[in-house]
Design an enzyme around this catalytic site. Structure first.
Site, PDB file in Angstrom:
ATOM      1  N   CYS A 120      35.858  47.002  39.046  1.00 42.60           N
ATOM      2  CA  CYS A 120      36.160  45.970  38.826  1.00 42.60           C
ATOM      3  C   CYS A 120      35.202  45.334  38.931  1.00 42.60           C
ATOM      4  O   CYS A 120      34.465  45.484  40.289  1.00 42.60           O
ATOM      5  CB  CYS A 120      37.606  45.505  40.026  1.00 42.60           C
ATOM      6  SG  CYS A 120      37.539  43.666  39.602  1.00 42.60           S
ATOM      7  N   GLY A 121      34.731  44.317  38.724  1.00 39.61           N
ATOM      8  CA  GLY A 121      33.736  43.320  39.216  1.00 39.61           C
ATOM      9  C   GLY A 121      33.536  42.660  40.421  1.00 39.61           C
ATOM     10  O   GLY A 121      32.126  42.285  41.082  1.00 39.61           O
TER      11      GLY A 121
END
Length: 186
Positions: free
Chosen positions: A61-62
Site C-alpha cells: 500500500c502507498g
C-alpha cells in the site's frame, strides 16, 4: 476416590476459563495467529485492561511508510502500557500471499517491533471477530492503515482513516485518552 480428585483441577481450569471469558470484553474474545510464528495471540490474555491501537496493514500500500511512524508511537508510549496490533489484510488487494514477504516488509524494511498477525480478512461477513466488533463499535476499515484506538475496557474511543498520519494531534490525543482510561477491573 482418586478419579474424583483428578477431576477437580480440570473443573477448576474450566471454570477459570469461563470466568476469564466473562471478564473479557467482546472485542478481545478469540485469538489470532502471530505473523511468521507458530504461536497464536490470545487477545484477552494479551490485551485485556490495556490501551490498544489496532491497524489493518498492507505491505504494498502507498501508506506502508506509516509503519515507521507507528513504530515511533509504539516506542514512545509502550512504557505507559500502550499495546499495538498490526493486522495485515489483502481485502484491498495490496498484501502479499506469502507471509514471509509480509514479515520482511514489516520487520526488516520498517523495523516494526509491535505485534503483527498473519494476514486476516478485515471487512464483510468473513472478517475476523476482532474486526467485526471494531466495525460494530465504529466502522469497518475503508482502506489499508485504518487505525482504531481502544480503551482499557475494550471499547473503541476513536478511529482514523489511512490519511491520518501517526503523528496527527487528534490521533495522539485519542491514544493519550486510552492510556488514561480506567481498566475494567479496579
Amino acid at each position: 476416590m482418586l478419579k474424583r480428585w483428578c477431576a477437580v483441577p480440570v473443573l477448576l481450569m474450566a471454570l477459570t476459563g469461563l470466568a476469564r471469558a466473562a471478564d473479557c470484553p467482546e472485542l478481545l474474545q478469540g485469538s489470532l495467529p502471530k505473523l511468521r510464528a507458530k504461536e497464536s495471540i490470545d487477545l484477552c490474555q494479551r490485551y485485556a485492561d490495556k490501551p490498544l491501537v489496532v491497524i489493518n496493514t498492507a505491505s504494498f500500500c502507498g501508506f506502508a511508510p506509516q509503519f515507521e511512524g507507528l513504530e515511533a508511537l509504539n516506542q514512545r508510549y509502550k512504557a505507559q502500557g500502550l499495546e499495538m496490533l498490526g493486522v495485515p489484510s489483502n481485502d484491498f488487494k495490496q498484501e502479499s500471499k506469502d507471509s514471509a514477504e509480509t514479515a520482511k516488509v514489516c520487520y526488516a524494511n520498517y523495523g516494526v517491533t509491535f505485534t503483527m498477525t498473519e494476514p486476516q480478512k478485515v471487512r464483510g461477513d468473513g472478517a475476523t471477530h476482532l474486526f467485526q466488533v471494531l466495525a460494530a463499535q465504529s466502522s469497518a476499515p475503508k482502506w489499508n492503515f485504518y487505525k482504531y484506538v481502544v480503551d482499557r475496557q475494550g471499547k473503541v474511543i476513536a478511529n482514523f482513516s489511512s490519511l491520518t498520519k501517526p503523528d496527527d494531534p487528534e490521533f495522539l490525543a485519542a491514544i493519550e485518552k486510552a492510556i488514561a482510561s480506567k481498566p475494567l477491573k479496579p
